[in-house]
Scaffold this active site. Structure first.
Site, PDB file in Angstrom:
ATOM      1  CE  LYS A  23      -3.185   0.478   8.852  1.00 54.64           C
ATOM      2  NZ  LYS A  23      -2.711  -0.639   9.705  1.00 54.64           N
TER       3      LYS A  23
ATOM      4  CB  SER B 186      -4.924  -0.522  12.764  1.00 55.70           C
ATOM      5  OG  SER B 186      -3.733  -0.977  12.111  1.00 55.70           O
TER       6      SER B 186
ATOM      7  CB  SER C  72      -3.123  -4.165  11.989  1.00 56.26           C
ATOM      8  OG  SER C  72      -3.247  -3.665  13.293  1.00 56.26           O
TER       9      SER C  72
END
Length: 482
Positions: free
Chosen positions: A79, A154, A178
């Site tokens: 990420k 996210s 997330s």
């Protein structure tokens, strides 16, 4: 052996260790798939040259008889808020453009030391403050099962890339859901570790109290392997026998106002669990909604402090004011102004009350619930609804009415996050429209390995989801019409 792009983390590591495939060939296969499916926008950048160079070093080591790490040659997506040497870390926001950390985050260092190869940066909702991954700065990420739908967030890039077989697995972060929300919407598995169990330093933060990195993959065995690598535990996981397992079913909060298809799939899952010998205990966690109300206070107070600390530790040239001023996505602009404006920011006294009074009460409510009812874990739908169309950032349709997008999607994952619980998403089926549905398991803090063993046993009851049928023509047709 399965087609290379179908290999998961553990299977890929074994294939390389056994000499069934070279790391260079495996990495090249995933690079080619990424090039063929860039329309998903799962990666903000792919580090092809460095990945292939790292793969060749793994192959040389194997040929020379050197010991290989447990993840040697396995390409992972990371990420875009996790520091990795040699890769730009933007956290999906313009204010961090050009930021190249000089040290790996501890979680990245642990994976690298085990031989993992970081294929590139997976996209995210800007600054991790959202669940749609409709990022104005880096573009919307598309759900592999329907590219017109959101992947969840996210950590949507990690979820989409893993589901689309662009990577065997990846690492995301979770503050309020997330890693679990995108896993549920993209049809993969994920683990939110207990707060503090995985190191969270050198990761662009929201809340040091609530944040944690966590693994995302297509099966529990892969989550377990990555968890073992990062935490250093040596015990091998054994699936928990289902006979005698007691799972709490908290109807009064987690099972209310569900999308009809989500409810159908999850109810069928409960039937399967009961038939396998699991005891379902229907009881609500006392005062959960009221106790969790203070969790947002923590999440809105800590960024102003924790982002500044990250910028200093990672050597970024940006200031917090730059991050606020340059935020690109409308929803994130509003949040950043709210938490930085003296007129609206959370007062320190209110934050201390949330930390010293309300959060301990939330944790105690969970501990008391587990003890009183003798349960091993809670089970509930990970999200109240499946993926919704890209662009519905403010509100979405649920049971014939419009409801807030962010609050609705994180409704079931947020309380456990606030209490620091470990949480797992398991893919259990598809809606009638072909969208994935996830089932959540929450345990008590520190019970990650026990929760993984339960998840491994439950996972075996459900057939693997079919791989998404990736069709770039759908996206091109839609773009041409706009």
């Amino acid at each position: 052996m399965a087609e290379l792009h179908e290999l998961g983390v553990a299977a890929a590591a074994k294939a390389i260790h056994d000499g069934e495939v070279t790391a260079e060939h495996l990495v090249g296969t995933f690079l080619d798939r990424n090039a063929a499916h860039v329309y998903l926008n799962a990666f903000v950048s792919v580090d092809a040259d460095a990945s292939l160079e790292a793969a060749r070093k793994v192959d040389d080591a194997r040929r020379n008889g050197a010991a290989l790490g447990p993840l040697a040659g396995v390409p992972l997506g990371v990420k875009d808020n996790i520091d990795v040497v040699g890769q730009e870390c933007c956290a999906g926001t313009p204010g961090l453009s050009g930021h190249r950390p000089k040290k790996d985050a501890p979680v990245a260092a642990a994976l690298r030391n085990a031989g993992a190869i970081f294929l590139g940066r997976t996209g995210m909702h800007e600054l991790a403050f959202g669940i749609t991954n409709n990022n104005t700065f880096s573009g919307a990420i598309r759900n592999p099962y329907d590219p017109l739908m959101i992947p969840g967030g996210s950590s949507g890039g990690a979820g989409a890339s893993c589901a689309a077989r662009l990577t065997p697995g990846g690492i995301g972060t979770d503050t309020g859901g997330s890693v679990r929300v995108p896993a549920a919407l993209c049809g993969i598995a994920s683990l939110r570790p207990s707060a503090g169990r995985w190191p969270a330093r050198r990761i662009v933060p929201i809340s040091s109290t609530r944040d944690t990195p966590g693994p995302m993959a297509r099966c529990v065995a892969d989550l377990e392997l990555m968890d073992r690598v990062v935490t250093g535990v040596t015990d091998m996981l054994v699936a928990r026998p289902l006979g005698g397992l007691r799972l709490g079913v908290p109807r009064g909060y987690f099972w209310e106002d569900l999308d009809r298809e989500t409810e159908r799939v999850c109810q069928q899952a409960l039937t399967v669990l009961e038939a396998a010998g699991v005891t379902l205990v229907e009881a609500d966690v006392a005062d959960l909604a009221a106790l969790n109300a203070a969790a947002s206070i923590i999440a809105f107070y800590e960024p102003g402090r924790d982002i500044v600390a990250y910028l200093e530790e990672s050597g970024a040239s940006a200031r917090f004011a730059d991050i606020v001023e340059k935020a690109a996505s409308p929803d994130v602009q509003g949040i950043m102004r709210f938490i930085s404006d003296p007129a609206t920011m959370v007062p320190p006294a209110l934050y201390r009350e949330a930390m010293d009074v309300h959060r301990p009460r939330l944790i105690k409510a969970y501990r008391d619930h587990f003890a009183v009812h003798g349960i091993d874990a809670l089970v509930f739908p990970t999200t109240p609804l499946p993926a919704r169309p890209i662009g519905e950032d403010i509100d979405v349709e649920l049971n014939g009415r419009r409801v807030p997008t962010f609050q609705t999607f994180i409704r079931n994952t947020d309380p456990g996050s606030g209490a620091g619980l470990p949480g797992i998403n398991l893919p259990i089926g598809l809606t009638g429209q072909g969208l994935p549905v996830g089932l959540a398991l929450d345990g008590l803090p520190g019970g990650d390995r026990a929760l993984l063993s339960i998840a491994a046993a439950i996972e075996a009851l459900f057939p693997a989801l079919p791989a998404p049928k990736l069709d770039p023509a759908v996206v091109k047709y839609t773009d041409d019409k706009q």
